[in-house]
Design a protein around this motif. Structure first.
Motif, mmCIF file in Angstrom:
data_model
loop_
_atom_site.group_PDB
_atom_site.id
_atom_site.type_symbol
_atom_site.label_atom_id
_atom_site.label_comp_id
_atom_site.label_asym_id
_atom_site.label_seq_id
_atom_site.Cartn_x
_atom_site.Cartn_y
_atom_site.Cartn_z
ATOM 1 N N VAL A 167 24.959 51.721 -2.926
ATOM 2 C CA VAL A 167 26.295 52.312 -2.802
ATOM 3 C C VAL A 167 26.503 53.403 -3.842
ATOM 4 C CG1 VAL A 167 28.770 51.850 -3.021
ATOM 5 C CG2 VAL A 167 27.320 50.273 -1.736
ATOM 6 N N THR A 168 25.999 53.200 -5.037
ATOM 7 C CA THR A 168 26.181 54.187 -6.100
ATOM 8 C C THR A 168 25.493 55.500 -5.758
ATOM 9 O OG1 THR A 168 26.275 52.404 -7.736
ATOM 10 C CG2 THR A 168 25.887 54.639 -8.557
ATOM 11 N N GLY A 181 34.115 54.867 -11.288
ATOM 12 C CA GLY A 181 33.146 55.280 -12.289
ATOM 13 C C GLY A 181 31.773 54.781 -11.887
ATOM 14 N N LEU A 182 30.728 55.474 -12.303
ATOM 15 C CA LEU A 182 29.383 55.115 -11.859
ATOM 16 C C LEU A 182 28.962 53.733 -12.351
ATOM 17 C CD1 LEU A 182 27.412 58.476 -12.149
ATOM 18 C CD2 LEU A 182 28.668 57.524 -10.207
ATOM 19 N N SER A 228 29.674 52.360 3.563
ATOM 20 C CA SER A 228 28.951 53.268 2.665
ATOM 21 C C SER A 228 27.446 53.134 2.844
ATOM 22 C CB SER A 228 29.335 52.984 1.204
ATOM 23 O OG SER A 228 30.719 53.196 0.996
ATOM 24 N N LYS A 229 26.959 51.898 2.978
ATOM 25 C CA LYS A 229 25.518 51.665 3.061
ATOM 26 C C LYS A 229 24.934 51.939 4.440
ATOM 27 C CE LYS A 229 25.880 47.507 1.126
ATOM 28 N NZ LYS A 229 25.515 46.192 0.521
ATOM 29 N N THR A 230 25.779 52.137 5.423
ATOM 30 C CA THR A 230 25.278 52.372 6.781
ATOM 31 C C THR A 230 25.651 53.782 7.254
ATOM 32 O OG1 THR A 230 27.274 51.254 7.641
ATOM 33 C CG2 THR A 230 25.263 49.943 7.413
ATOM 34 N N TRP A 249 27.838 48.174 -11.041
ATOM 35 C CA TRP A 249 28.025 46.776 -11.424
ATOM 36 C C TRP A 249 28.597 45.957 -10.262
ATOM 37 C CZ3 TRP A 249 26.379 43.846 -15.276
ATOM 38 C CH2 TRP A 249 26.983 42.608 -15.494
ATOM 39 N N GLU A 250 29.537 46.562 -9.513
ATOM 40 C CA GLU A 250 30.216 45.812 -8.444
ATOM 41 C C GLU A 250 29.490 45.901 -7.100
ATOM 42 O OE1 GLU A 250 34.373 46.560 -8.047
ATOM 43 O OE2 GLU A 250 34.754 46.528 -10.209
#
Length: 596
Positions: free
Chosen positions: A518-519, A506-507, A547-549, A512-513
């Motif tokens: 990443v979102t 979930g978004l 995800s971030k790269t 939050w995590e």
């Protein structure tokens, strides 16, 4: 809990690795892989040919927690991909669990529960030994693949093609399935007829043109939908949108998650409105950019209107033969060509200006003199080929494969992939035998699907799948008479499995995590398996960094305009549609006209 995995292709390897990682005190999975060939890789190793590359991108095809270096090209050669699989086995310590040259001859029910798997091994002399070995297995994962046993349709009169008297002296006519094709030397100087316009057939047409074939005729049953595996160069009013140093944007990374797979109202999913709207928009965009709606710069071989689009067919991403095929048909006014045009990659342009790959219907038969007879129809290629005298000396069946499971004991009432009614993985009430890798995405790749299917199966065995399962709205829309019925929409299928096992983020939870970066990447990214390892039962510590790269790179490479047209605008539209459906549902519920 012994688990026998049959097949050491990508599906079998990821099943073995995932079962090992999921083993626990309550579920001590102990997988073993049985492979009849002398090496791993399956189709990618034993049904490959010269110059073959993956049509799915490394970003989508790579497994969730074992990625390829950034400097690798987006689309690997088959040899590079098999090397990747070897490295995968070594990295996760599954090499010693793979038994090569080990052929399963029988799988039967064990009266005490589970299955009895019987197999033979190959001797040093290359013969299958007579000694039968058995394993008592709690579970069996069938990972033998969709592309194993050649499918060869009967074409009446083929014996006339194979008659040397119908050809020039010194010519040895032949006919074989594409599984036997290995290099351009088999095509040079031949009059080649290729039956089938799937990706292999298109590859072979291009290879024949490059090899110096005298004639190339490519036969299509009912048309195809052509798109390049990576978006290349476009010009709009003289301004160029050039491909990047990474050779364009992989087409399988374009469909975004938010409102396509995440936060989709069930009514919207069941009507497939997302597929129909995107098909409508893409057709008009293709007309503006290339002059035709049939495909990307595709001027012949178009599908009938009721089958033209993402909702119905597998995209043909082998695009290199299209300049040869288009030549007799392409006709676009100069003013439209100035407004916008698609530029074929230079390496795919014909080396000489007069060579054409002739598109044709499947021949109905061959005459005694070896001439092909094509059925008449209103198709452009059929009309043109009625006047042609085609007498091939080489016929290649690029007609796909069929599946057989003769080793499954008939008395055991075993299911087949078509019987796997629980997410195309198992049959209801028979969860101890799973079919991994037996669906094909319209746009996407089978290996990442196999990884998600394995996660789903493990969750099913552990009793962790959310029940009841929502209806499956991921199958491609085909008629009851269709030859292939195992097509799925990659994004819809992956997200469905993820939701079933509690791995679809979930978004709010994602933000939050893992934060904003990443979102946003998840919202604008495609249905990469790594996204379904950010949270949930299969969460990986590697997933946020990937995800971030690497996955963020697939988003930024589209550019601002690309993310606006292919990301933000569709998101806003589909979110509005789902919000409207939700509002209507709430109103009907509050009004007492519908039960929750």
């Amino acid at each position: 809990m012994k688990v026998v995995v049959i097949g050491a292709g990508p599906s079998g390897l990821v099943a073995c690795k995932s079962l090992l990682e999921a083993a626990s005190t309550d579920f001590p999975f102990d997988p073993i892989v049985l492979e009849q060939e002398a090496d791993i890789g399956g189709t990618f190793r034993y049904r490959s040919y010269q110059n073959a590359t993956l049509v799915s991108s490394k970003q989508l095809t790579s497994f969730s927690d074992f990625r390829l270096p950034f400097e690798h090209p987006d689309h690997l050669t088959l040899e590079e991909y098999v090397d990747y699989l070897r490295a995968y086995c070594k990295n996760f310590g599954i090499t010693e669990r793979i038994h090569l040259q080990t052929k399963v001859v029988s799988v039967s029910r064990n009266p005490d529960g589970g299955h009895i798997v019987s197999y033979v091994k190959k001797t040093p002399s290359g013969e299958w030994e007579s000694t039968l070995h058995t394993i008592n297995a709690a579970y069996v994962a069938l990972c033998t693949g969709l592309h194993v046993i050649p499918s060869i349709p009967v074409v009446p009169g083929l014996e006339h093609v194979l008659n040397p008297e119908n050809h020039a002296s010194g010519t040895t006519p032949s006919a074989y399935h594409s599984v036997e094709y290995k290099s351009r030397t088999q095509l040079a100087g031949r009059r080649v007829m290729i039956l089938g316009t799937g990706e292999t057939g298109m590859d072979l047409a291009y290879e024949a043109a490059k090899a110096g074939a005298k004639e190339v005729v490519l036969c299509s049953r009912s048309g195809f939908l052509s798109f390049p595996k990576a978006l290349n160069d476009f010009e709009i009013f003289g301004f160029g949108f050039k491909k990047t140093d990474k050779a364009g944007v992989p087409i399988d990374s374009l469909i975004t998650n938010l409102a396509e797979t995440a936060y989709v109202h069930p009514w919207v999913a069941s009507t497939h409105i997302r597929w129909f709207v995107s098909d409508f928009v893409i057709k008009r965009l293709m007309w503006f950019l290339t002059g035709t709606q049939a495909g990307c710069n595709q001027w012949v071989g178009e599908l009938e209107p009721e089958r033209l689009g993402r909702a119905y067919v597998f995209l043909n991403k082998s695009h290199k033969a299209m300049p040869y095929i288009n030549r007799p048909y392409k006709s676009r006014p100069a003013i439209l060509e100035y407004m916008s045009r698609y530029i074929d990659p230079p390496e795919d342009m014909p080396p000489h200006t007069d060579f054409t790959v002739d598109l044709a219907p499947f021949p109905s038969h061959f005459l005694p003199n070896g001439r092909a007879v094509f059925p008449s129809s209103k198709r452009k290629d059929a009309i043109r080929m009625q006047k042609r005298d085609v007498r091939p000396d080489l016929v290649i069946y690029a007609t796909g494969y069929r599946q057989e499971f003769s080793f499954l004991d008939k008395d055991g009432e075993y299911p087949t992939p078509g019987d796997a009614d629980v997410r195309n993985v198992v049959r209801t009430g028979d969860e101890s035998i799973a079919f991994i890798g037996f669906v094909r995405p319209g746009v996407g790749a089978i290996p990442p699907i196999s990884e998600m299917q394995t996660f789903f199966w493990i969750s099913l065995l552990k009793g962790q799948v959310k029940r009841p399962l929502p209806p499956p709205h991921y199958h491609l829309l085909v008629k009851d008479t269709a030859r292939i019925k195992y097509g799925v929409d990659h994004s819809a299928y992956m997200s469905t499995l993820a939701k079933d096992i509690g791995a679809a983020p979930g978004l709010w939870q994602l933000w939050w995590e893992h934060g904003t970066h990443v979102t946003v990447c998840y919202c604008f990214g495609a249905a990469f398996t790594t996204f379904y390892r950010l949270v949930g039962p299969y969460a990986s510590p590697l997933a946020p960094h990937i995800s971030k790269t690497e996955l963020w790179d697939t988003v930024t490479r589209r550019g601002l305009l690309g993310n606006l047209i292919m990301g933000l605008i569709p998101m806003v539209f589909y979110l509005a549609v789902s919000a409207l459906a939700l509002g209507l549902e709430l109103a009907l519920t509050l009004g007492g006209l519908m039960r929750v």
